[in-house]
Scaffold this motif. Structure first.
Motif, mmCIF file in Angstrom:
data_model
loop_
_atom_site.group_PDB
_atom_site.id
_atom_site.type_symbol
_atom_site.label_atom_id
_atom_site.label_comp_id
_atom_site.label_asym_id
_atom_site.label_seq_id
_atom_site.Cartn_x
_atom_site.Cartn_y
_atom_site.Cartn_z
ATOM 1 N N THR A 1 80.848 -1.281 13.974
ATOM 2 C CA THR A 1 80.478 -0.029 13.328
ATOM 3 C C THR A 1 80.084 1.007 14.375
ATOM 4 O O THR A 1 79.562 0.668 15.445
ATOM 5 C CB THR A 1 79.342 -0.239 12.316
ATOM 6 O OG1 THR A 1 79.037 1.000 11.671
ATOM 7 C CG2 THR A 1 78.098 -0.784 12.990
ATOM 8 N N PHE A 2 80.319 2.260 14.044
ATOM 9 C CA PHE A 2 79.965 3.379 14.919
ATOM 10 C C PHE A 2 79.864 4.624 14.051
ATOM 11 O O PHE A 2 80.058 4.567 12.836
ATOM 12 C CB PHE A 2 81.006 3.563 16.032
ATOM 13 C CG PHE A 2 82.413 3.768 15.528
ATOM 14 C CD1 PHE A 2 82.919 5.040 15.317
ATOM 15 C CD2 PHE A 2 83.231 2.683 15.262
ATOM 16 C CE1 PHE A 2 84.214 5.228 14.850
ATOM 17 C CE2 PHE A 2 84.524 2.850 14.793
ATOM 18 C CZ PHE A 2 85.011 4.138 14.585
ATOM 19 N N GLY A 3 79.581 5.756 14.668
ATOM 20 C CA GLY A 3 79.386 6.976 13.882
ATOM 21 C C GLY A 3 77.922 7.111 13.530
ATOM 22 O O GLY A 3 77.051 6.992 14.405
ATOM 23 N N ASP B 1 82.195 -0.734 -0.419
ATOM 24 C CA ASP B 1 81.454 -0.528 -1.671
ATOM 25 C C ASP B 1 79.961 -0.763 -1.460
ATOM 26 O O ASP B 1 79.113 -0.007 -1.967
ATOM 27 C CB ASP B 1 81.972 -1.470 -2.757
ATOM 28 C CG ASP B 1 83.379 -1.099 -3.228
ATOM 29 O OD1 ASP B 1 83.814 0.033 -2.956
ATOM 30 O OD2 ASP B 1 84.022 -1.950 -3.860
ATOM 31 N N PHE B 2 79.623 -1.807 -0.709
ATOM 32 C CA PHE B 2 78.221 -2.138 -0.478
ATOM 33 C C PHE B 2 77.511 -1.026 0.283
ATOM 34 O O PHE B 2 76.415 -0.578 -0.109
ATOM 35 C CB PHE B 2 78.113 -3.456 0.294
ATOM 36 C CG PHE B 2 76.713 -3.804 0.716
ATOM 37 C CD1 PHE B 2 75.833 -4.396 -0.173
ATOM 38 C CD2 PHE B 2 76.271 -3.527 2.005
ATOM 39 C CE1 PHE B 2 74.526 -4.713 0.212
ATOM 40 C CE2 PHE B 2 74.981 -3.841 2.395
ATOM 41 C CZ PHE B 2 74.093 -4.434 1.501
ATOM 42 N N PHE B 3 78.109 -0.567 1.371
ATOM 43 C CA PHE B 3 77.437 0.456 2.171
ATOM 44 C C PHE B 3 77.480 1.829 1.499
ATOM 45 O O PHE B 3 76.584 2.650 1.729
ATOM 46 C CB PHE B 3 78.014 0.496 3.582
ATOM 47 C CG PHE B 3 77.432 -0.562 4.479
ATOM 48 C CD1 PHE B 3 76.170 -0.395 5.026
ATOM 49 C CD2 PHE B 3 78.111 -1.744 4.735
ATOM 50 C CE1 PHE B 3 75.602 -1.379 5.837
ATOM 51 C CE2 PHE B 3 77.561 -2.727 5.532
ATOM 52 C CZ PHE B 3 76.296 -2.553 6.086
ATOM 53 N N ILE C 1 77.249 15.553 7.964
ATOM 54 C CA ILE C 1 76.717 14.408 8.683
ATOM 55 C C ILE C 1 77.874 13.475 9.009
ATOM 56 O O ILE C 1 78.876 13.430 8.281
ATOM 57 C CB ILE C 1 75.652 13.676 7.840
ATOM 58 C CG1 ILE C 1 74.948 12.586 8.668
ATOM 59 C CG2 ILE C 1 76.249 13.094 6.572
ATOM 60 C CD1 ILE C 1 73.760 11.957 7.951
ATOM 61 N N ASP C 2 77.753 12.747 10.110
ATOM 62 C CA ASP C 2 78.801 11.802 10.482
ATOM 63 C C ASP C 2 78.902 10.675 9.472
ATOM 64 O O ASP C 2 77.913 10.246 8.878
ATOM 65 C CB ASP C 2 78.516 11.197 11.862
ATOM 66 C CG ASP C 2 78.694 12.195 12.986
ATOM 67 O OD1 ASP C 2 79.391 13.200 12.773
ATOM 68 O OD2 ASP C 2 78.121 11.967 14.076
ATOM 69 N N ASP C 3 80.125 10.178 9.276
ATOM 70 C CA ASP C 3 80.318 8.963 8.495
ATOM 71 C C ASP C 3 79.789 7.762 9.264
ATOM 72 O O ASP C 3 79.747 7.758 10.499
ATOM 73 C CB ASP C 3 81.816 8.727 8.230
ATOM 74 C CG ASP C 3 82.360 9.612 7.123
ATOM 75 O OD1 ASP C 3 81.574 10.072 6.279
ATOM 76 O OD2 ASP C 3 83.580 9.842 7.112
ATOM 77 N N VAL D 1 82.145 5.540 5.418
ATOM 78 C CA VAL D 1 81.110 5.776 4.410
ATOM 79 C C VAL D 1 80.330 7.034 4.794
ATOM 80 O O VAL D 1 79.855 7.130 5.923
ATOM 81 C CB VAL D 1 80.156 4.560 4.331
ATOM 82 C CG1 VAL D 1 79.014 4.821 3.348
ATOM 83 C CG2 VAL D 1 80.928 3.301 3.937
ATOM 84 N N PRO D 2 80.253 8.043 3.886
ATOM 85 C CA PRO D 2 80.638 8.002 2.476
ATOM 86 C C PRO D 2 82.002 8.610 2.164
ATOM 87 O O PRO D 2 82.428 8.575 1.014
ATOM 88 C CB PRO D 2 79.547 8.848 1.827
ATOM 89 C CG PRO D 2 79.298 9.928 2.837
ATOM 90 C CD PRO D 2 79.415 9.249 4.181
ATOM 91 N N SER D 3 82.691 9.189 3.144
ATOM 92 C CA SER D 3 83.847 10.031 2.826
ATOM 93 C C SER D 3 85.051 9.254 2.305
ATOM 94 O O SER D 3 85.803 9.757 1.462
ATOM 95 C CB SER D 3 84.256 10.855 4.055
ATOM 96 O OG SER D 3 84.800 10.030 5.062
ATOM 97 N N HIS D 4 85.286 8.042 2.815
ATOM 98 C CA HIS D 4 86.476 7.280 2.393
ATOM 99 C C HIS D 4 86.188 5.792 2.501
ATOM 100 O O HIS D 4 86.655 5.124 3.433
ATOM 101 C CB HIS D 4 87.680 7.667 3.253
ATOM 102 C CG HIS D 4 88.997 7.274 2.654
ATOM 103 N ND1 HIS D 4 89.499 5.988 2.760
ATOM 104 C CD2 HIS D 4 89.893 7.977 1.931
ATOM 105 C CE1 HIS D 4 90.665 5.934 2.143
ATOM 106 N NE2 HIS D 4 90.923 7.127 1.623
#
Length: 288
Positions: free
Chosen positions: A65-67, A115-117, A131-133, A156-159
């Motif tokens: 994960t990053f962003g 879905d969870f995040f 804000i960054d995804d 998350v959250p955009s796609h």
């Protein structure tokens, strides 16, 4: 911030990331003379975050994960801190379907992760714009017969729905503070195509399209000639470490957000061996 890399090779998959997470805090410094109403935004970095994540029940899949480094504005939490809850939820879902030992496909796992995040993001009332995804590269093998791995991106959250990368191909994708990696592998900074259009005074309405077209041409001419499909798994590991270490080293001299740092966590996923942590920081005490 940070830098995450996913390498899909013929012999297996490599996932790698640094350990730095950056929180931005608005502070007031006593005695500092600044105009009334001025806010100072100060980055605070922590170098022991875990960005390489995996699930206990799905030993053939993992993610980096990053962003956005955390969820929650007043009480921020990293993605890794939510994984016990994700594992518990996943185990309950599989038990409810009488499939305790069910092996999910990579796409199914990526969808559940998204879905969870997304739920956690909304629960914490995080903003959906400006804000960054929080981005995940999710990779692994669908089943024991799958000859090659699969690789998806979840944003998350955009796609939050999984998007597959390198379908039927071998290669690497990376994200976060990617400027150094882009220059090394693609031959140019990601800001270059748009800067060229601005310099040429391209009409504003056409700049994005022209910049995208120029980026394609630059990649065709400047991309370093790495035979992705040929590289043994060890070379895939070495390349990922090289890119992360070079970025960390270069940022020592950069004036700006030094968002990549700390230890490099790296794991491989193979068809026969599943998830293997090649190098991963450990909790330790004081070195006496």
């Amino acid at each position: 911030m940070s830098l995450g890399i996913a390498f899909k090779g013929a012999e297996g998959i490599v996932l790698a990331a640094d350990s730095r997470v950056t929180l931005l805090a608005v502070v007031q410094l006593p005695g500092l003379k600044v105009p009334a109403g001025t806010q100072l935004v100060v980055p605070a970095t922590f170098d022991n975050a875990t960005k390489l994540i995996n699930s206990k029940s799905q030993g053939h899949i993992a993610a980096v994960t990053f962003g956005a480094g955390a969820i929650g504005q007043k009480e921020p939490r990293t993605a890794a801190s939510f994984m016990p809850e994700f594992d518990s939820k996943l185990a309950k879902e599989l038990a409810d379907t009488n499939e305790k030992n069910q092996r999910l496909t990579v796409e199914e796992f990526a969808k559940k992760l998204g879905d969870f995040f997304s739920y956690q993001w909304n629960k914490a009332a995080m903003p959906t714009q400006g804000i960054d995804d929080m981005i995940f590269f999710v990779a692994g093998y669908d089943d024991e017969r799958a000859p090659y791995g699969r690789l998806y991106e979840v944003r998350v959250p955009s796609h939050p729905a999984p998007t597959e990368f390198l379908a039927g191909q071998f290669g690497a994708i990376w994200g976060g503070q990617r400027e150094v990696t882009d220059r090394l592998l693609q031959g140019f900074d990601p800001n270059l195509p748009m800067l060229v259009q601005e310099h040429l005074d391209t009409p504003s309405a056409d700049r994005a399209k022209a910049a995208d077209a120029l980026a394609v041409k630059l990649r065709e001419k400047l991309t370093i000639p790495i035979p992705w499909q040929f590289l043994p798994l060890q070379d895939c590991v070495d390349l990922c470490i090289c890119l992360l270490r070079t970025t960390i080293t270069m940022q020592k001299w950069v004036v700006g957000i030094r968002g990549v740092g700390g230890a490099i966590d790296l794991a491989t996923i193979t068809q026969s061996g599943g998830f293997t942590a090649v190098q991963q920081k450990k909790i330790s005490g004081e070195q006496l």
